[in-house]
Scaffold this active site. Structure first.
Site, PDB file in Angstrom:
ATOM      1  N   GLU A 178      -6.204  -1.131  15.562  1.00  0.00           N
ATOM      2  CA  GLU A 178      -6.884  -2.063  14.708  1.00  0.00           C
ATOM      3  C   GLU A 178      -5.823  -3.182  14.426  1.00  0.00           C
ATOM      4  OE1 GLU A 178      -8.270  -2.250  10.181  1.00  0.00           O
ATOM      5  OE2 GLU A 178      -7.960  -0.337  11.280  1.00  0.00           O
TER       6      GLU A 178
ATOM      7  N   ARG B  43       2.215   0.899  10.377  1.00  0.00           N
ATOM      8  CA  ARG B  43       1.649   1.356   9.064  1.00  0.00           C
ATOM      9  C   ARG B  43       2.797   1.246   7.951  1.00  0.00           C
ATOM     10  NH1 ARG B  43      -2.803   3.959   8.132  1.00  0.00           N
ATOM     11  NH2 ARG B  43      -3.146   4.394  10.319  1.00  0.00           N
TER      12      ARG B  43
ATOM     13  N   ARG C 276       0.800  -1.079  -0.059  1.00  0.00           N
ATOM     14  CA  ARG C 276      -0.029  -0.122  -0.066  1.00  0.00           C
ATOM     15  C   ARG C 276       0.887   1.260   0.101  1.00  0.00           C
ATOM     16  NH1 ARG C 276      -4.680  -1.901   4.355  1.00  0.00           N
ATOM     17  NH2 ARG C 276      -5.402  -3.706   3.284  1.00  0.00           N
TER      18      ARG C 276
ATOM     19  N   SER D 171     -10.106  -6.117  10.396  1.00  0.00           N
ATOM     20  CA  SER D 171     -11.316  -5.628   9.695  1.00  0.00           C
ATOM     21  C   SER D 171     -11.981  -6.524   9.257  1.00  0.00           C
ATOM     22  CB  SER D 171     -10.938  -4.315   8.838  1.00  0.00           C
ATOM     23  OG  SER D 171     -12.056  -3.368   8.708  1.00  0.00           O
TER      24      SER D 171
ATOM     25  N   ARG E 216       1.176  -6.430  12.901  1.00  0.00           N
ATOM     26  CA  ARG E 216       0.482  -5.824  14.044  1.00  0.00           C
ATOM     27  C   ARG E 216       0.334  -6.995  15.073  1.00  0.00           C
ATOM     28  NH1 ARG E 216      -3.616  -0.923  12.574  1.00  0.00           N
ATOM     29  NH2 ARG E 216      -2.210   0.164  10.995  1.00  0.00           N
TER      30      ARG E 216
END
Length: 431
Positions: free
Chosen positions: A356, A284, A269, A359, A398
């Site tokens: 988070e 991130r 990403r 999801s 994560r």
């Protein structure tokens, strides 16, 4: 993509529902395009009918030995006019399709109202955050201190990654790299052995049709790493894209439902729009690993599938004994393709908050309509749209961050969670 019939029959209701997602639908513009498309289509069909009629007249005239040159000249004029009309129709149809492709999915009634993450609602909290009698370190300090901490032996090395690729990348060495790999194996084994998913290996490069099918294109192209333009190829942002597209342009037999897939892939990403956010460490990054769950189900079962799939992601956190909470996203925080989403947020001691880690979403028939993914209704024999459900179970990086921080010891070492011991070749402590 939403059903265009809905736009034509209940436009005001559709616009009101989209308000919950903080999306302002320009009804006048979209309906005007649809009206223009319809008018051009009617004119095209009328001309085609006239051409066909005159062509029959030409055939009769020739059969009767009559002069058909005037009729043939008129058909030639009609053909020219038809080409112009078809070109105009094609352009308007594309504009209408683009407008429809930019409209997000409708949020379900259960989705809370709200503009951003501050309106998300906590559904459940599991586990208790650890208490330390020392000042907790973050995962960066812990990771860089493992492996002896010297320049060429530290377990987590961001400076080396920066030299190789740039910011928002990481290099891992030794036992930490093994722990990262063990997490992947543990997740895959759990989902295939206990939860009934079939493991799939998929391409990490996809075409534009695949990204369109799951809703990343055209709206989110800036978030993607584009490799080539003609034809267009992209690195995958998530395994959701290639795995869900396994059913693109397919008619699935009813008896084979539900389809349940699990895949481990790297994800890529650009993090467009996240400038300045989470620049420290592994929270991130441009490249990270995920184990992704995808279910393709009968429309009547998609809500139950979301609950089941979310529970499977939760099972990983429970087995690792990581404190977490489950939240339902409000309309304004809901993803483009999602009709309802649960986020799982894991406790990070260094930040004194939940972050988070997964999801999980039902996309209803939104992705299926874009992909033309259907099943054959056994009662009617006709194809109908499927529903798609997906979720991270889990984001590996994560999860690694959460383990380092929740299982840290005062001396800077990290205890290996019991669930991962079978994968660590007897190693119980990272030092």
């Amino acid at each position: 993509m939403l059903d265009p019939k809905w736009l034509r029959t209940e436009p005001e209701k559709l616009a009101k529902l989209l308000k919950k997602k903080c999306f302002d639908l320009d009804l006048d513009a979209v309906l005007a395009l649809d009206g223009e498309r319809k008018q051009l289509q009617l004119e095209t069909e009328s001309l085609q009918g006239e051409r066909n009629n005159r062509s029959r007249m030409i055939g009769k005239a020739k059969a009767a030995g009559e002069d058909a040159s005037e009729l043939m000249a008129k058909v030639g004029e009609i053909n020219t006019e038809l080409e112009v009309l078809k070109t105009s129709l094609g352009k308007v149809q594309q504009k209408f399709n683009d407008a429809m492709a930019a409209i997000p999915n409708i949020p379900q009634d259960a989705v809370p109202m709200g503009n951003d993450e501050h309106s998300n609602e906590i559904v459940e909290t599991w586990g208790s955050p650890p208490t330390f009698n020392f000042e907790a370190k973050d995962h960066v300090d812990l990771g860089e201190g493992l492996g002896g901490g010297n320049t060429h032996n530290k377990a987590m090395d961001f400076s080396a990654a920066s030299k190789i690729a740039g910011s928002r990348f990481a290099v891992m060495h030794g036992d930490l790299a093994r722990l990262h790999r063990s997490l992947i194996q543990f997740m895959l084994d759990t989902h295939t052995s206990l939860h009934g998913y079939g493991e799939v290996y998929v391409p990490y490069i996809v075409n534009a049709d695949s990204l369109y099918g799951t809703g990343q294109l055209p709206k989110f192209e800036d978030d993607l790493f584009k490799l080539t333009s003609d034809p267009a190829y992209y690195l995958i942002p998530t395994a959701e894209v290639p795995v869900t597209n396994l059913v693109r342009d397919e008619i699935v037999e009813f008896d084979s439902l539900p389809l349940k897939y699990v895949a481990h892939t790297p994800c890529f990403r650009s993090e467009a729009g996240s400038y300045g956010k989470d620049t420290r460490g592994m929270i991130r990054q441009h490249q990270f690993e995920k184990v992704e769950l995808v279910q393709v189900v009968h429309p009547e079962h998609s809500d139950a599938a979301l609950e089941e799939l979310t529970g499977h992601a939760e099972k990983i956190l429970k087995k690792l004994e990581l404190p977490y909470r489950k939240v339902i996203l409000c309309g304004g925080d809901l993803g483009f393709s999602a009709a309802r989403t649960y986020d799982l947020e894991v406790w990070l001691p260094s930040q004194d908050c939940y972050r988070e880690i997964s999801s999980c979403s039902t996309c209803s028939d939104f992705q299926a309509r874009r992909m033309q993914a259907r099943f054959r209704n056994p009662d009617t024999g006709k194809p109908e749209l499927l529903h798609t459900v997906n979720g991270s179970a889990l984001a590996v990086g994560r999860t690694l961050v959460a383990i380092l921080e929740n299982y840290q010891n005062e001396d800077g070492t990290v205890t290996v969670p019991e669930a991962l011991l079978p994968y660590m070749n007897g190693l119980t402590i990272l030092d």
